[in-house]
Design a protein around this motif. Structure first.
Motif, PDB file in Angstrom:
ATOM      1  N   PHE A  28       0.857  -1.173   0.000  1.00  0.00           N
ATOM      2  CA  PHE A  28       0.000   0.000   0.000  1.00  0.00           C
ATOM      3  C   PHE A  28       0.899   1.230   0.000  1.00  0.00           C
ATOM      4  CE2 PHE A  28       0.624  -1.445   4.378  1.00  0.00           C
ATOM      5  CZ  PHE A  28       1.093  -0.289   5.010  1.00  0.00           C
ATOM      6  N   VAL A  29       0.325   2.388  -0.240  1.00  0.00           N
ATOM      7  CA  VAL A  29       1.075   3.645  -0.254  1.00  0.00           C
ATOM      8  C   VAL A  29       0.660   4.475   0.955  1.00  0.00           C
ATOM      9  CG1 VAL A  29       1.555   5.787  -1.504  1.00  0.00           C
ATOM     10  CG2 VAL A  29       1.250   3.638  -2.761  1.00  0.00           C
ATOM     11  N   GLN A  30       1.646   4.952   1.706  1.00  0.00           N
ATOM     12  CA  GLN A  30       1.380   5.761   2.892  1.00  0.00           C
ATOM     13  C   GLN A  30       2.007   7.140   2.725  1.00  0.00           C
ATOM     14  OE1 GLN A  30       3.220   4.372   6.487  1.00  0.00           O
ATOM     15  NE2 GLN A  30       2.021   5.708   7.810  1.00  0.00           N
ATOM     16  N   GLY A  31       1.234   8.175   3.022  1.00  0.00           N
ATOM     17  CA  GLY A  31       1.728   9.545   3.004  1.00  0.00           C
ATOM     18  C   GLY A  31       1.261  10.269   4.255  1.00  0.00           C
ATOM     19  N   ALA A  32       1.700  11.512   4.397  1.00  0.00           N
ATOM     20  CA  ALA A  32       1.258  12.333   5.527  1.00  0.00           C
ATOM     21  C   ALA A  32       1.606  13.790   5.247  1.00  0.00           C
ATOM     22  CB  ALA A  32       1.930  11.881   6.828  1.00  0.00           C
ATOM     23  N   ASP A  33       0.892  14.665   5.925  1.00  0.00           N
ATOM     24  CA  ASP A  33       1.255  16.087   5.966  1.00  0.00           C
ATOM     25  C   ASP A  33       1.296  16.775   4.606  1.00  0.00           C
ATOM     26  OD1 ASP A  33       2.382  16.707   8.982  1.00  0.00           O
ATOM     27  OD2 ASP A  33       2.728  14.641   8.390  1.00  0.00           O
ATOM     28  N   LEU A  34       0.296  16.537   3.768  1.00  0.00           N
ATOM     29  CA  LEU A  34       0.196  17.416   2.604  1.00  0.00           C
ATOM     30  C   LEU A  34      -0.026  18.838   3.108  1.00  0.00           C
ATOM     31  CD1 LEU A  34       0.203  17.771  -0.408  1.00  0.00           C
ATOM     32  CD2 LEU A  34      -2.252  17.296  -0.440  1.00  0.00           C
ATOM     33  N   ARG A  93     -10.054  26.935   6.213  1.00  0.00           N
ATOM     34  CA  ARG A  93     -10.043  25.478   6.329  1.00  0.00           C
ATOM     35  C   ARG A  93     -10.986  24.847   5.311  1.00  0.00           C
ATOM     36  NH1 ARG A  93      -7.353  20.987   8.697  1.00  0.00           N
ATOM     37  NH2 ARG A  93      -8.718  19.279   8.136  1.00  0.00           N
ATOM     38  N   GLN A  94     -12.183  25.376   5.172  1.00  0.00           N
ATOM     39  CA  GLN A  94     -13.154  24.816   4.238  1.00  0.00           C
ATOM     40  C   GLN A  94     -12.645  24.874   2.799  1.00  0.00           C
ATOM     41  OE1 GLN A  94     -16.739  27.014   5.032  1.00  0.00           O
ATOM     42  NE2 GLN A  94     -17.173  25.917   6.931  1.00  0.00           N
ATOM     43  N   LYS A  95     -11.969  25.957   2.440  1.00  0.00           N
ATOM     44  CA  LYS A  95     -11.423  26.083   1.089  1.00  0.00           C
ATOM     45  C   LYS A  95     -10.289  25.089   0.866  1.00  0.00           C
ATOM     46  CE  LYS A  95     -12.604  30.985   0.610  1.00  0.00           C
ATOM     47  NZ  LYS A  95     -12.071  32.365   0.454  1.00  0.00           N
ATOM     48  N   GLN A  96      -9.443  24.930   1.882  1.00  0.00           N
ATOM     49  CA  GLN A  96      -8.350  23.967   1.765  1.00  0.00           C
ATOM     50  C   GLN A  96      -8.883  22.541   1.647  1.00  0.00           C
ATOM     51  OE1 GLN A  96      -5.859  24.746   5.194  1.00  0.00           O
ATOM     52  NE2 GLN A  96      -4.891  26.534   4.245  1.00  0.00           N
ATOM     53  N   GLU A  97      -9.882  22.215   2.435  1.00  0.00           N
ATOM     54  CA  GLU A  97     -10.467  20.873   2.353  1.00  0.00           C
ATOM     55  C   GLU A  97     -11.070  20.614   0.973  1.00  0.00           C
ATOM     56  OE1 GLU A  97     -13.286  20.146   5.423  1.00  0.00           O
ATOM     57  OE2 GLU A  97     -11.785  20.067   7.031  1.00  0.00           O
ATOM     58  N   ALA A  98     -11.734  21.619   0.421  1.00  0.00           N
ATOM     59  CA  ALA A  98     -12.344  21.456  -0.902  1.00  0.00           C
ATOM     60  C   ALA A  98     -11.284  21.167  -1.954  1.00  0.00           C
ATOM     61  CB  ALA A  98     -13.133  22.707  -1.269  1.00  0.00           C
ATOM     62  N   ASP A  99     -10.168  21.876  -1.904  1.00  0.00           N
ATOM     63  CA  ASP A  99      -9.090  21.653  -2.875  1.00  0.00           C
ATOM     64  C   ASP A  99      -8.391  20.323  -2.622  1.00  0.00           C
ATOM     65  OD1 ASP A  99      -9.563  23.932  -4.315  1.00  0.00           O
ATOM     66  OD2 ASP A  99      -8.056  25.142  -3.293  1.00  0.00           O
ATOM     67  N   PHE A 100      -8.256  19.946  -1.351  1.00  0.00           N
ATOM     68  CA  PHE A 100      -7.667  18.646  -1.010  1.00  0.00           C
ATOM     69  C   PHE A 100      -8.482  17.524  -1.650  1.00  0.00           C
ATOM     70  CE2 PHE A 100      -7.523  14.847   1.609  1.00  0.00           C
ATOM     71  CZ  PHE A 100      -6.176  14.682   1.870  1.00  0.00           C
ATOM     72  N   LYS A 102     -10.489  17.697  -4.215  1.00  0.00           N
ATOM     73  CA  LYS A 102     -10.396  17.748  -5.677  1.00  0.00           C
ATOM     74  C   LYS A 102      -9.149  17.032  -6.180  1.00  0.00           C
ATOM     75  CE  LYS A 102     -12.912  22.096  -6.380  1.00  0.00           C
ATOM     76  NZ  LYS A 102     -12.790  23.523  -6.769  1.00  0.00           N
ATOM     77  N   ILE A 103      -8.041  17.194  -5.452  1.00  0.00           N
ATOM     78  CA  ILE A 103      -6.789  16.530  -5.839  1.00  0.00           C
ATOM     79  C   ILE A 103      -6.988  15.026  -5.914  1.00  0.00           C
ATOM     80  CG2 ILE A 103      -4.440  15.965  -5.081  1.00  0.00           C
ATOM     81  CD1 ILE A 103      -4.347  18.754  -3.775  1.00  0.00           C
ATOM     82  N   PHE A 104      -7.561  14.461  -4.860  1.00  0.00           N
ATOM     83  CA  PHE A 104      -7.622  13.002  -4.745  1.00  0.00           C
ATOM     84  C   PHE A 104      -8.827  12.397  -5.453  1.00  0.00           C
ATOM     85  CE2 PHE A 104      -4.702  14.380  -1.467  1.00  0.00           C
ATOM     86  CZ  PHE A 104      -3.637  13.529  -1.715  1.00  0.00           C
ATOM     87  N   GLU A 105      -9.697  13.252  -6.006  1.00  0.00           N
ATOM     88  CA  GLU A 105     -10.725  12.735  -6.898  1.00  0.00           C
ATOM     89  C   GLU A 105     -10.112  12.176  -8.176  1.00  0.00           C
ATOM     90  OE1 GLU A 105     -13.410  15.918  -7.544  1.00  0.00           O
ATOM     91  OE2 GLU A 105     -14.524  15.605  -5.665  1.00  0.00           O
TER      92      GLU A 105
END
Length: 237
Positions: A28-34, A93-100, A102-105
């Protein structure tokens, strides 16, 4: 189609398998702290909020993972999804979450995408409000899942760091974790634990520091993990 998996009732049930014990290798792939927004605010000391560079890094990571063959079983991000704290910076925070999101979509829908909470996601001192804000956006803040015979436990490490505002939630988390470890032990399952704050950096007996769980708490849980074979590595039978 999004591959993001949302935990409910502290479970993820997206891995359809009859295997209850590990039989063969997988990865699996593990990441953190984008941590959307950290580069501009913390490293560049720019008072104007922005996270263009994190978007570029996240999209690059998604492109790399999408090209992997065979596909990884899942892609997990272990906390600090965004930089803005949920208490006091809600609009950013809400704007950052929305863009986050979108990236992983753009992640291959056949690769489940799993998120954990970090201190920037629920606050350095979590409250019932910040936990609920996180859950409303990303699902349960701790959960378990079985994948190809391996039991994975995703913790909310802020309960170990500072639960002074949410002692009841921390107690529920501890009760859940004890039960999950006991079930895994009884089943003879291999266990892997995910969390944001590491238990230690180099040595289980190292002194307290900013980046790790306090030694008195660390000692208790590392012993429980050892008794449940969390750190055991062996070849499949």
């Amino acid at each position: 189609m999004s591959s993001r998996i949302v935990a409910k009732d502290h479970k993820i049930d997206c891995f359809k398998t009859a295997d209850t014990k590990w039989k063969r290798p997988f990865y699996f792939v593990q990441g953190a702290d984008l941590q959307m927004g950290m580069i501009q605010s913390y490293l560049e000391k720019n008072p104007v909020p922005g996270w263009k560079k994190e978007i570029e890094l996240g999209e690059r990571a998604v492109a790399i993972v999408n090209q992997m063959r065979p596909r990884p079983k899942f892609f997990v991000i272990c906390g600090d999804l965004c930089d803005a704290f949920p208490d006091g910076q809600q609009e950013i925070r809400q704007k950052q979450e929305a863009d986050f999101k979108k990236i992983f979509e753009k992640l291959d829908p056949e690769i489940p995408f799993i998120c954990l909470s970090g201190n920037h996601d629920v606050g350095n001192r979590p409250t019932a409000k910040t936990i609920n804000l996180y859950k409303s956006s990303f699902g349960d803040d701790y959960f378990s899942f079985l994948c190809d015979g391996v039991q994975f436990l995703a913790l909310n490490s802020q309960y170990f760091e500072d639960a002074s505002e949410v002692p009841d939630l921390a107690q529920e988390h501890e009760k859940w974790l004890n039960e999950e470890l006991e079930c895994a032990k009884q089943a003879g399952s291999r266990v892997i634990v995910f969390q944001h704050i590491p238990w230690f950096l180099n040595d289980p007996d190292e002194e307290s520091n900013y980046f790790t769980i306090k030694p008195n708490i660390r000692k208790v849980w590392l012993e429980k993990f050892r008794n449940s074979d969390v750190f055991r590595h062996s070849r499949p039978s």
